[in-house]
Design a protein around this motif. Sequence first.
Motif, mmCIF file in Angstrom:
data_model
loop_
_atom_site.group_PDB
_atom_site.id
_atom_site.type_symbol
_atom_site.label_atom_id
_atom_site.label_comp_id
_atom_site.label_asym_id
_atom_site.label_seq_id
_atom_site.Cartn_x
_atom_site.Cartn_y
_atom_site.Cartn_z
ATOM 1 N N THR B 10 10.932 -77.409 63.648
ATOM 2 C CA THR B 10 12.700 -77.652 64.165
ATOM 3 C C THR B 10 12.866 -76.128 64.001
ATOM 4 O O THR B 10 11.958 -75.374 63.605
ATOM 5 C CB THR B 10 12.298 -77.763 62.958
ATOM 6 O OG1 THR B 10 11.896 -79.267 62.275
ATOM 7 C CG2 THR B 10 13.597 -78.751 61.809
ATOM 8 N N SER B 12 16.803 -75.119 62.930
ATOM 9 C CA SER B 12 17.940 -74.964 61.434
ATOM 10 C C SER B 12 18.770 -73.885 61.789
ATOM 11 O O SER B 12 18.744 -71.827 61.537
ATOM 12 C CB SER B 12 17.682 -74.736 60.271
ATOM 13 O OG SER B 12 16.442 -75.483 59.324
ATOM 14 N N LYS B 103 13.307 -79.946 67.461
ATOM 15 C CA LYS B 103 14.308 -80.792 66.193
ATOM 16 C C LYS B 103 15.992 -78.987 66.184
ATOM 17 O O LYS B 103 15.690 -78.633 65.108
ATOM 18 C CB LYS B 103 13.915 -81.641 65.222
ATOM 19 C CG LYS B 103 15.357 -82.051 64.627
ATOM 20 C CD LYS B 103 14.815 -83.191 63.175
ATOM 21 C CE LYS B 103 16.026 -83.631 62.005
ATOM 22 N NZ LYS B 103 15.334 -84.185 61.775
ATOM 23 N N GLU B 105 18.374 -79.065 64.080
ATOM 24 C CA GLU B 105 19.282 -78.994 62.591
ATOM 25 C C GLU B 105 20.332 -78.336 62.268
ATOM 26 O O GLU B 105 19.615 -77.048 62.078
ATOM 27 C CB GLU B 105 18.642 -79.992 61.622
ATOM 28 C CG GLU B 105 18.056 -78.519 60.798
ATOM 29 C CD GLU B 105 16.376 -78.667 60.180
ATOM 30 O OE1 GLU B 105 16.563 -80.034 60.128
ATOM 31 O OE2 GLU B 105 16.353 -78.113 59.030
#
Lengths: 118, 107
Positions: B10, B12, B103, B105
């Motif tokens: 992930t 961010s 991902k 995000e």
Amino acid sequence: EVQLVESGGGLVQPGGSLRLSCAASGFTLSSYTMTWVRQAPGKGLDWVSTIGPGGDTHYADPMKGRSTISRDISKTTLYLEMNSLRAEDTALYYCAKSVPGRAGFDQWGQGTLVTVSS
Amino acid sequence: EIVLTQSPATLSLSPGERATLSCRARQSVSSSLAWYQQKPGQAPRLLIYDASNRATGIPARFSGSGSGTDFTLSISSLEPEDFAVYYCQQRGSWPWTFGQGTKVEIK
């Protein structure tokens, strides 16, 4: 316009069979490498099977001996016949067209959902 | 089987920031690697083919680099529509394989 439309998914019991179809339009199916890719709910992408322009076929180990990829040129349709289905085969199945001779699938269908459950 | 490992799992970030995604192959795939973007409820979209070539219609902020075992997808300045899951995929040898995804995000 190139378009791929999958169908044939549904609910099937463990041990059952299913034939998925992918109707192709806007290009000559037999001239391209075509592939099935699946995605279990909430998971990543898994390569399933590929058929080349010359008719050569390849399968992921989990599908070997249980599935057959084929195409009907006159119907411009790609197929994936699956047998002895298991719960772990539950997924959204996409068909995809390759960039000629390159690494990459440049066209995807919207997918057809296969659910294996009793 | 060639295992592709994507990192981080992930990322961010805020809009406007640069994103750098990694894909490492356990053995060489030469330049036979592609990158895809997938948004919820949608089919994947090809971004990069053959490691560094942008697919048709893909904005210039997306770029791919690498060969052999180490590959990178860069997004120079994140737009709101770029927050999604990204996958790499190799066709260097059979069986073809995908990475597990990264991902991106909104922070």
